[in-house]
Design an enzyme around this catalytic site. Structure first.
Site: not given
Ligand code: GLA
Length: 381
Positions: A110, A135, A209, A281, A346
């Protein structure tokens, strides 16, 4: 011969099924096989490149979004299974919202308030995740058609993907030429090498991803997988999953993965950060020298014995536990993917770095070459 759209889709389904099935892939010469996968609405062809290494491991990569669509890895008895989530058809990839297997750019994760300043200028990006940009915007690198070239290297079969992103695309400055080489090495590693150049100063944070389930895609959830992340700190976030700027010690928190720990062990603990993420996350601050290749993580799945080790030159790792999967997407072989059906590792610079002066810089100037490497290594024990 070019297959029709549907035939190609059905074919990939058969491939996926074959990977999930019993017969070990025949060992032998490394190869790259190219076959038609589907057609874009404008008629441009999308192909599937299947890399096979000496050990019989296979990786299927399409030039739509540069997505890894299948990855067949052996378990402790040598049985192969497809360990990445994905779709059976190109149309499926074009519609699903989860970025299955795709290359992410220009900016992985983000950018807060969909804006950043660079060299005195303010840039405005699309808001595709609440107030923020996720993304790379509405049509990031995951939705682009890449030019593909098969390669055979000393380390194993490879495919090189190239995409030229126009100045101003999704709000980002500079004409950016990005190249990604996927190599399936003879040591059972999927190596991803990213390079890029720009003709104007810009920001860049490329990643992949892939959603892994080491028991096999579509086989249960990720909660029994044991994870080690080589990080003493992580970057806490606000409700919108934008880093607060703090680097917080993992010690004494559910974010301490310095020793192999099951994903499910603490994921439901009463913790504000876990609530914001609906699980894990978050970005971990890797214990390594900036730019040096080092171990980021290890994951072990006890039933199959499969092990995934992640090595990278990047300073951060977004560990995401599939919290937004909700069963609404039906993936390969007609299997729906519920919440926590897989996990992502990631490798990246930290989220929102263009707005966070204390984070390692993601600026790329003209004349500089962006270069990062990430390796996903598979074994079993
Ligand atoms: C990343 C983001 C998550 C989500 C995924 C895709 O990992 O951090 O919050 O948006 O991608 O769904």
């Amino acid at each position: 011969m070019r297959y029709s759209f549907l035939a190609a889709g059905a074919l990939s389904g058969v491939l996926a099924f074959a990977c999930l099935g019993q017969a070990p892939v025949k060992k032998g010469n490394p190869s790259v096989k190219m076959q038609p996968y589907g057609k874009m609405p404008d008629g441009s062809e999308i192909d599937l490149y299947t890399l096979t290494n000496v050990a019989g491991m296979q990786a299927g990569i399409i030039n739509y979004g540069g997505a890894v669509v299948t990855l067949a890895a052996p378990d402790k008895s040598g049985k192969f299974a497809d360990v990445v989530l994905g779709m059976d058809t190109l149309a499926g990839y074009m519609q699903e919202p989860n970025y299955f297997g795709a290359l992410i750019g220009r900016y992985g994760n983000r950018i807060g308030h969909a804006t950043f300043k660079l060299e005195g200028k303010t840039y405005t990006l699309p808001k595709n995740n609440g107030e923020n940009t996720l993304h790379g915007g509405n049509a990031g690198f995951d939705k682009r058609v890449w030019k593909a070239r098969e390669m055979s290297t000393a380390n194993g079969p490879a495919v090189e993907l190239t995409y030229v992103s126009k100045d101003g695309e999704e709000g980002f400055p500079g004409t950016l030429t990005a190249k990604v080489v996927y190599t399936l090495t003879d040591a059972n590693e999927l190596k991803i090498e990213y390079t890029a150049t720009t003709d104007k100063p810009t920001v860049l944070n490329l990643t992949n991803h892939s959603y892994f389930n080491l028991a096999g895609a579509g086989v249960g959830d990720n909660l029994q997988h044991q994870v080690m992340i080589n990080a003493n700190q992580f970057t806490p976030v606000d409700e919108g999953l934008i880093p607060t700027g703090e680097l917080k010690a993992v010690k004494g928190t559910p974010f301490d993965f310095t020793k192999l720990t099951a994903i499910g062990a603490r994921i439901n603990q009463d913790d504000q950060q876990l609530k914001f993420g609906k699980g894990y996350d978050h970005n971990w601050v890797l214990n390594k020298r900036m730019g040096a290749m080092g171990k980021a993580a290890e994951v072990y799945e006890p039933k199959s014995g499969r092990v995934l080790e992640v090595f990278t030159t990047e300073p951060g790792l977004q560990f995401y536990t599939g919290n937004f999967l909700d069963g609404s997407v039906t993936g390969k072989g007609g299997i729906a993917y519920p919440m926590r059906a897989a996990f992502c590792m990631e490798t990246q610079h930290y989220p929102d770095s263009p707005n966070q002066p204390k984070f390692p810089s993601t600026e790329l100037k003209s004349g500089q070459t962006y270069h990062t490497v990430t390796t996903y290594k598979f074994s079993a024990r």
